[in-house]
Design a protein around this motif. Structure first.
Motif, PDB file in Angstrom:
ATOM      1  N   SER A   1       2.058 -36.975  58.508  1.00 24.93           N
ATOM      2  CA  SER A   1       2.033 -36.840  57.220  1.00 24.93           C
ATOM      3  C   SER A   1       0.659 -36.109  57.034  1.00 24.93           C
ATOM      4  O   SER A   1       0.488 -35.273  56.367  1.00 24.93           O
ATOM      5  CB  SER A   1       2.329 -37.977  56.234  1.00 24.93           C
TER       6      SER A   1
ATOM      7  N   LEU B   1       8.458 -28.410  50.733  1.00 27.92           N
ATOM      8  CA  LEU B   1       7.109 -29.100  50.176  1.00 27.92           C
ATOM      9  C   LEU B   1       5.839 -28.714  50.654  1.00 27.92           C
ATOM     10  O   LEU B   1       5.029 -28.178  49.959  1.00 27.92           O
ATOM     11  CB  LEU B   1       7.116 -30.652  50.186  1.00 27.92           C
ATOM     12  N   LEU B   2       5.897 -28.398  51.863  1.00 25.43           N
ATOM     13  CA  LEU B   2       4.793 -28.049  52.595  1.00 25.43           C
ATOM     14  C   LEU B   2       4.496 -26.314  52.428  1.00 25.43           C
ATOM     15  O   LEU B   2       3.387 -26.197  52.105  1.00 25.43           O
ATOM     16  CB  LEU B   2       4.876 -28.368  54.012  1.00 25.43           C
TER      17      LEU B   2
ATOM     18  N   LEU C   1      -0.530 -32.341  56.198  1.00 29.83           N
ATOM     19  CA  LEU C   1      -1.051 -31.864  54.914  1.00 29.83           C
ATOM     20  C   LEU C   1      -2.633 -31.376  55.146  1.00 29.83           C
ATOM     21  O   LEU C   1      -2.950 -30.464  54.517  1.00 29.83           O
ATOM     22  CB  LEU C   1      -1.263 -33.152  54.100  1.00 29.83           C
TER      23      LEU C   1
ATOM     24  N   ASP D   1       3.015 -26.351  49.001  1.00 30.76           N
ATOM     25  CA  ASP D   1       1.789 -26.564  49.119  1.00 30.76           C
ATOM     26  C   ASP D   1       0.733 -25.413  49.655  1.00 30.76           C
ATOM     27  O   ASP D   1      -0.181 -25.246  48.992  1.00 30.76           O
ATOM     28  CB  ASP D   1       1.414 -28.077  49.856  1.00 30.76           C
TER      29      ASP D   1
ATOM     30  N   ASP E   1       2.289 -35.568  47.268  1.00 32.81           N
ATOM     31  CA  ASP E   1       2.708 -35.130  48.550  1.00 32.81           C
ATOM     32  C   ASP E   1       3.079 -35.843  49.862  1.00 32.81           C
ATOM     33  O   ASP E   1       4.048 -36.029  50.411  1.00 32.81           O
ATOM     34  CB  ASP E   1       2.282 -33.672  48.920  1.00 32.81           C
ATOM     35  N   TYR E   2       1.992 -36.757  49.931  1.00 33.89           N
ATOM     36  CA  TYR E   2       1.801 -37.646  51.133  1.00 33.89           C
ATOM     37  C   TYR E   2       3.034 -38.604  50.636  1.00 33.89           C
ATOM     38  O   TYR E   2       3.524 -39.178  51.652  1.00 33.89           O
ATOM     39  CB  TYR E   2       0.581 -38.373  50.823  1.00 33.89           C
TER      40      TYR E   2
ATOM     41  N   HIS F   1       6.311 -29.541  41.960  1.00 36.91           N
ATOM     42  CA  HIS F   1       5.287 -30.086  43.090  1.00 36.91           C
ATOM     43  C   HIS F   1       4.137 -30.966  42.329  1.00 36.91           C
ATOM     44  O   HIS F   1       3.627 -31.759  43.333  1.00 36.91           O
ATOM     45  CB  HIS F   1       4.646 -28.573  43.354  1.00 36.91           C
TER      46      HIS F   1
ATOM     47  N   GLN G   1      -1.900 -34.729  42.999  1.00 36.14           N
ATOM     48  CA  GLN G   1      -0.718 -33.679  43.651  1.00 36.14           C
ATOM     49  C   GLN G   1      -0.687 -34.124  45.178  1.00 36.14           C
ATOM     50  O   GLN G   1       0.538 -34.324  45.644  1.00 36.14           O
ATOM     51  CB  GLN G   1      -1.256 -32.115  43.681  1.00 36.14           C
ATOM     52  N   GLU G   2      -1.752 -34.156  45.939  1.00 34.71           N
ATOM     53  CA  GLU G   2      -1.517 -34.323  47.433  1.00 34.71           C
ATOM     54  C   GLU G   2      -1.369 -35.874  47.613  1.00 34.71           C
ATOM     55  O   GLU G   2      -0.624 -36.406  48.596  1.00 34.71           O
ATOM     56  CB  GLU G   2      -2.955 -34.034  48.007  1.00 34.71           C
TER      57      GLU G   2
ATOM     58  N   ALA H   1       2.999 -36.070  40.427  1.00 31.31           N
ATOM     59  CA  ALA H   1       2.574 -36.793  41.792  1.00 31.31           C
ATOM     60  C   ALA H   1       2.809 -38.174  41.498  1.00 31.31           C
ATOM     61  O   ALA H   1       3.107 -39.216  42.289  1.00 31.31           O
ATOM     62  CB  ALA H   1       1.194 -36.457  41.819  1.00 31.31           C
TER      63      ALA H   1
END
Length: 263
Positions: A177, A119-120, A181, A123, A163-164, A88, A159-160, A91
């Protein structure tokens, strides 16, 4: 429970939530240049916070049982990441994939961008733990809280961003997106509120949460982030970023001890 402590907890959790939207705010060119150093900086802050703040406070609160909780947390996080099929916190690789760099890869699962739901969920679970860790640290002391919150926010940013990038690579729009998030970031409030309420009935919960946070932070810093220092041609930027993160938390730690000694 002190009202100022509660306020500090939720301010820190709110700042952590804002970091979750960084991927849609920062320019792609800036990210491509700075993300390697930022990932390394996050590794330095996490690892130094674990050994100087989080684990010592957990041991003080729970004794040697804190090490067992930290070990269990470390192993559990490894199993969760393996079960989900991707790391995860890789990044930088994720951002590189989404921005069209063919040599970028996402650890463990090249098809990760097709799995936005997993993924979500990952997170959300991670953010619950972050919120709980921040709350437990502030209950110990403002200094432990600030150090833990800073480490959480700094590692949340790369990290975010990753993810984005993965959500965009999966075909999600920019607005969708960011909305997803942003919603996921609210789970940190659940973790923080759970610790604040739970410690009133179970005081030992504070030390247990810190020990669990220590194990998870150690895994994230050592397994997910630290290996990034050896990837790519710009190793100097990564090493400098890592040392800066390390020295910042170390400096804050010794400044607090010096001030406490004179106090």
């Amino acid at each position: 429970m002190d009202a100022n402590t509660v306020l500090l907890v939720f301010v820190a959790v709110g700042l952590d939530g804002l970091a979750g939207l960084a991927g849609g705010v920062l320019s792609e060119r800036w990210l491509q240049r700075r993300l390697p150093a930022l990932v390394a900086f996050a590794a330095g802050t996490l690892l130094s916070a674990v050994f100087l703040e989080v684990l010592p406070e957990a041991v003080e609160a729970r004794g040697n049982a804190a090490f067992a909780w930290a070990f269990a947390s470390f192993v559990a996080l490894a199993l969760v990441e393996w079960a989900l099929g991707h790391h995860h916190h890789a990044a930088e690789a994720a951002a590189g994939h989404a921005h069209g760099h063919p040599h970028a890869h996402h650890h463990g699962h090249p098809g990760a961008p097709t799995l936005p739901a997993a993924l979500l969920v990952s997170d959300a679970l991670h953010n619950v733990g972050d919120g709980a860790a921040v709350a437990a640290a502030f209950l110990v002391s403002p200094h432990a809280g600030f150090a833990t919150a800073f480490a959480v926010i700094v590692h949340e940013l790369p990290q975010e961003v990753g993810d984005y990038a993965l959500l965009r690579a999966a075909g999600w729009s920019r607005a969708r997106s960011l909305l997803a998030l942003g919603a996921v970031q609210l789970t940190a409030v659940v973790g923080a509120a759970g610790v604040l309420l739970g410690t009133q009935h179970l005081p030992s919960l504070q030390g247990t949460v810190l020990a669990i946070a220590g194990g998870s932070f150690l895994y994230i810093g050592a397994v997910d982030l630290l290996p990034e220092l050896r990837r790519g041609p710009d190793s100097r930027q990564r090493v400098v970023g890592f040392l800066c993160g390390l020295l910042l938390i170390v400096g804050l730690h010794f400044a607090e001890r010096f001030a406490g000694g004179h106090g």
